[in-house]
Design a protein around this motif. Sequence first.
Motif, PDB file in Angstrom:
ATOM      1  N   TYR A  40     -35.967 -30.151  19.608  1.00  0.00           N
ATOM      2  CA  TYR A  40     -35.372 -29.849  20.909  1.00  0.00           C
ATOM      3  C   TYR A  40     -36.178 -30.421  22.066  1.00  0.00           C
ATOM      4  N   HIS A  41     -35.464 -30.810  23.102  1.00  0.00           N
ATOM      5  CA  HIS A  41     -36.017 -31.271  24.372  1.00  0.00           C
ATOM      6  C   HIS A  41     -36.728 -30.098  25.050  1.00  0.00           C
ATOM      7  N   ASP A  42     -37.770 -30.361  25.815  1.00  0.00           N
ATOM      8  CA  ASP A  42     -38.495 -29.292  26.513  1.00  0.00           C
ATOM      9  C   ASP A  42     -37.589 -28.479  27.438  1.00  0.00           C
ATOM     10  N   ASP A  43     -36.579 -29.117  28.014  1.00  0.00           N
ATOM     11  CA  ASP A  43     -35.651 -28.441  28.929  1.00  0.00           C
ATOM     12  C   ASP A  43     -34.324 -28.115  28.260  1.00  0.00           C
ATOM     13  N   ILE A  44     -34.351 -27.808  26.967  1.00  0.00           N
ATOM     14  CA  ILE A  44     -33.137 -27.477  26.227  1.00  0.00           C
ATOM     15  C   ILE A  44     -32.324 -26.420  26.980  1.00  0.00           C
ATOM     16  N   GLU A  45     -31.015 -26.614  26.969  1.00  0.00           N
ATOM     17  CA  GLU A  45     -30.103 -25.628  27.553  1.00  0.00           C
ATOM     18  C   GLU A  45     -29.161 -25.165  26.452  1.00  0.00           C
ATOM     19  N   ILE A  46     -29.042 -23.847  26.314  1.00  0.00           N
ATOM     20  CA  ILE A  46     -28.164 -23.242  25.325  1.00  0.00           C
ATOM     21  C   ILE A  46     -27.032 -22.540  26.062  1.00  0.00           C
ATOM     22  N   PHE A  47     -25.807 -22.903  25.684  1.00  0.00           N
ATOM     23  CA  PHE A  47     -24.599 -22.357  26.313  1.00  0.00           C
ATOM     24  C   PHE A  47     -23.718 -21.692  25.261  1.00  0.00           C
ATOM     25  N   THR A  48     -22.883 -20.781  25.724  1.00  0.00           N
ATOM     26  CA  THR A  48     -21.722 -20.358  24.951  1.00  0.00           C
ATOM     27  C   THR A  48     -20.513 -20.750  25.789  1.00  0.00           C
ATOM     28  N   LEU A  49     -19.453 -21.117  25.124  1.00  0.00           N
ATOM     29  CA  LEU A  49     -18.266 -21.582  25.840  1.00  0.00           C
ATOM     30  C   LEU A  49     -17.733 -20.507  26.786  1.00  0.00           C
ATOM     31  N   SER A  50     -17.727 -19.269  26.328  1.00  0.00           N
ATOM     32  CA  SER A  50     -17.163 -18.198  27.158  1.00  0.00           C
ATOM     33  C   SER A  50     -18.166 -17.595  28.135  1.00  0.00           C
ATOM     34  N   GLY A  51     -19.471 -17.746  27.862  1.00  0.00           N
ATOM     35  CA  GLY A  51     -20.457 -17.062  28.691  1.00  0.00           C
ATOM     36  C   GLY A  51     -21.346 -17.949  29.529  1.00  0.00           C
ATOM     37  N   GLN A  54     -26.890 -19.559  28.516  1.00  0.00           N
ATOM     38  CA  GLN A  54     -27.568 -18.359  28.021  1.00  0.00           C
ATOM     39  C   GLN A  54     -29.054 -18.389  28.355  1.00  0.00           C
ATOM     40  N   TYR A  55     -29.663 -19.564  28.199  1.00  0.00           N
ATOM     41  CA  TYR A  55     -31.061 -19.738  28.562  1.00  0.00           C
ATOM     42  C   TYR A  55     -31.421 -21.208  28.566  1.00  0.00           C
ATOM     43  N   GLN A  56     -32.608 -21.496  29.115  1.00  0.00           N
ATOM     44  CA  GLN A  56     -33.085 -22.870  29.229  1.00  0.00           C
ATOM     45  C   GLN A  56     -34.572 -22.901  28.909  1.00  0.00           C
ATOM     46  N   GLY A  57     -35.007 -23.972  28.268  1.00  0.00           N
ATOM     47  CA  GLY A  57     -36.426 -24.195  28.001  1.00  0.00           C
ATOM     48  C   GLY A  57     -36.821 -23.910  26.572  1.00  0.00           C
ATOM     49  N   LYS A  58     -37.763 -24.714  26.102  1.00  0.00           N
ATOM     50  CA  LYS A  58     -38.219 -24.596  24.720  1.00  0.00           C
ATOM     51  C   LYS A  58     -38.935 -23.271  24.467  1.00  0.00           C
ATOM     52  N   ALA A  59     -39.668 -22.755  25.449  1.00  0.00           N
ATOM     53  CA  ALA A  59     -40.369 -21.479  25.255  1.00  0.00           C
ATOM     54  C   ALA A  59     -39.380 -20.354  24.951  1.00  0.00           C
ATOM     55  N   LYS A  60     -38.265 -20.328  25.673  1.00  0.00           N
ATOM     56  CA  LYS A  60     -37.248 -19.296  25.442  1.00  0.00           C
ATOM     57  C   LYS A  60     -36.565 -19.513  24.091  1.00  0.00           C
ATOM     58  N   LEU A  61     -36.328 -20.769  23.722  1.00  0.00           N
ATOM     59  CA  LEU A  61     -35.743 -21.092  22.411  1.00  0.00           C
ATOM     60  C   LEU A  61     -36.653 -20.565  21.298  1.00  0.00           C
ATOM     61  N   ILE A  62     -37.950 -20.807  21.415  1.00  0.00           N
ATOM     62  CA  ILE A  62     -38.915 -20.346  20.413  1.00  0.00           C
ATOM     63  C   ILE A  62     -38.929 -18.820  20.346  1.00  0.00           C
ATOM     64  N   GLU A  63     -38.867 -18.178  21.505  1.00  0.00           N
ATOM     65  CA  GLU A  63     -38.823 -16.709  21.546  1.00  0.00           C
ATOM     66  C   GLU A  63     -37.584 -16.183  20.830  1.00  0.00           C
ATOM     67  N   GLN A  64     -36.417 -16.746  21.153  1.00  0.00           N
ATOM     68  CA  GLN A  64     -35.150 -16.288  20.577  1.00  0.00           C
ATOM     69  C   GLN A  64     -35.087 -16.527  19.069  1.00  0.00           C
ATOM     70  N   TYR A  65     -35.329 -17.769  18.673  1.00  0.00           N
ATOM     71  CA  TYR A  65     -35.191 -18.117  17.265  1.00  0.00           C
ATOM     72  C   TYR A  65     -36.387 -17.662  16.443  1.00  0.00           C
ATOM     73  N   GLY A  66     -37.576 -17.623  17.030  1.00  0.00           N
ATOM     74  CA  GLY A  66     -38.754 -17.142  16.312  1.00  0.00           C
ATOM     75  C   GLY A  66     -38.568 -15.714  15.837  1.00  0.00           C
TER      76      GLY A  66
END
Length: 129
Positions: A40-51, A54-66
């Motif tokens: 993932y890119h350092d500035d990854i952005e995660i979206f849901t189509l309806s919402g 959801q969040y942005q950044g690799k640190a948050k991705l690691i927190e969520q998926y970790g």
Amino acid sequence: MQQSFTGQSVTEQELITIAVVDQQLQAYNARDIVAFAATYHDDIEIFTLSGGRQYQGKAKLIEQYGAKFTSLKYLCATSIKRIVQGQYLVDHELAESASEDVNCIDRSVKVIAAYEVEAGLIRRVTFMG
């Protein structure tokens, strides 16, 4: 250079896109947060189509998926159907998990994931379903 992928001509960019999404799926299935985050890119952005976002950044991705990788005994996501064009890849995925026993899947969902790859890394993901 173009190569064939299921009978279709595939560009070099499409090969890069396919490779990074496949690496990401392998790391997800192995519950390897380091290898997963590396796709993932350092500035990854995660979206849901309806919402929306959801969040942005690799640190948050690691927190969520970790947390997910640590809490589950088994994870497996597989691509059922795939469409790729340039830096965009859309997967219809089956995701299964087990929270207590690796031999007892207690969650199975189908989801559509749309990936955008930038400079060889996943920059945006939109989940549908």
